[in-house]
Write a protein that holds these residues in place. Structure first.
Motif: not given
Ligand code: F6R
Length: 245
Positions: A36-39, A66-67, A133, A138, A140, A167, A202
């Motif tokens: 998940t996450g923005s990327t 992942l989580d 990333l 980190h 996951g 956010r 990053k």
């Molecule tokens: C999401 C996850 C996290 C994100 C990381 C980057 O399932 O496990 O490790 O991949 O925090 O998040 P973004 O893409 O929002 O910068």
């Protein structure tokens, strides 16, 4: 590690989506490890477009994420299940019974992790594990100094991760403090790892993780030891390693 340099976020999303698409075409009953996450949002949009165009069929695909935050239900808009449903699952013809995430509603951490490890064992080897990333390296929710913990475990999020995730929530108090995450051993056991990274913020992490020593202080650095990693990153994310490529 194969590094694919892209112009920008859109280019990164398209190229990474093409790699996942190829996997689904070559092996329709593949197991995809998702993040998940923005990327990955642009990448998921692109996969949904490919499905709409009739180029992709998800009917036999299995996914494992992942989580998941501990304490959030699937209906909670901040849960990772909700995110996956919004961004991918409801847009394609995937069988929802074949989509798996840790159970955030299980209060007994040991039980939740054991159950997820059982699911992971039952679906078999992940064909492609998608990763984002974190700023602190980190992957996951395997935070720095987690000593390359092995399988699914419950983590207490670092202050930096709480701030980074802030956010998405109304207030800082609403950000869950704990999450269930696949461990490093599970991530490393995927056949192929696809890492997507975008943005100048990053760039330093990319340098530390992939051009520095392998250390639990930068969890993503362990990926240097995997024999099939593809990093798809935009120019901004690679801006501090240009001379090293
Ligand atoms: C999401 C996850 C996290 C994100 C990381 C980057 O399932 O496990 O490790 O991949 O925090 O998040 P973004 O893409 O929002 O910068």
């Amino acid at each position: 590690m194969k590094i694919i340099r892209t112009k920008d976020y859109d280019d990164m999303s398209r190229k990474a989506a093409n790699i996942i698409s190829a996997q689904v075409v070559l092996k329709p009953d593949c197991v995809l490890g998702l993040a998940t996450g923005s990327t990955p949002i642009g990448l998921y949009n692109r996969l949904a477009e490919c499905y709409d165009n009739g180029d992709l069929d998800f009917s036999q695909v299995t996914t494992v994420n992942l989580d998941e935050y501990k304490g959030l239900t699937r209906e909670d808009p901040q849960s990772y299940y909700y995110f996956m449903n919004e961004n991918l699952f409801q847009k394609v013809n995937i069988n929802k019974d074949r989509t798996f995430l840790p159970d955030g509603t299980e209060p007994d951490s040991e039980k939740a992790c054991r159950q997820y490890n059982e699911i992971l064992a039952s679906v078999g080897q992940v064909d492609i594990q998608l990763l984002g990333l974190g700023h602190n390296g980190h992957i996951g929710f395997n935070e720095p100094d987690s000593f390359f913990k092995t399988e699914t475990h419950c983590v207490t999020l670092t202050e930096q991760t709480i701030q980074a995730n802030r956010r998405f929530f109304e207030s800082e108090e609403d950000v869950p403090r704990q999450a269930y995450t696949m461990g490093i051993k599970t991530i490393m056991s995927a056949r192929r790892i696809l890492l997507v990274v975008s943005g100048e913020d990053k760039a330093e992490t990319v340098k530390n993780a992939f051009f520095g020593p392998v250390t639990p202080q930068v969890p993503a650095s362990v990926l240097q030891l995997h024999n099939d990693v593809i990093l798809v990153a935009d120019e901004a994310a690679l801006s501090k390693v240009g001379e090293l490529l």
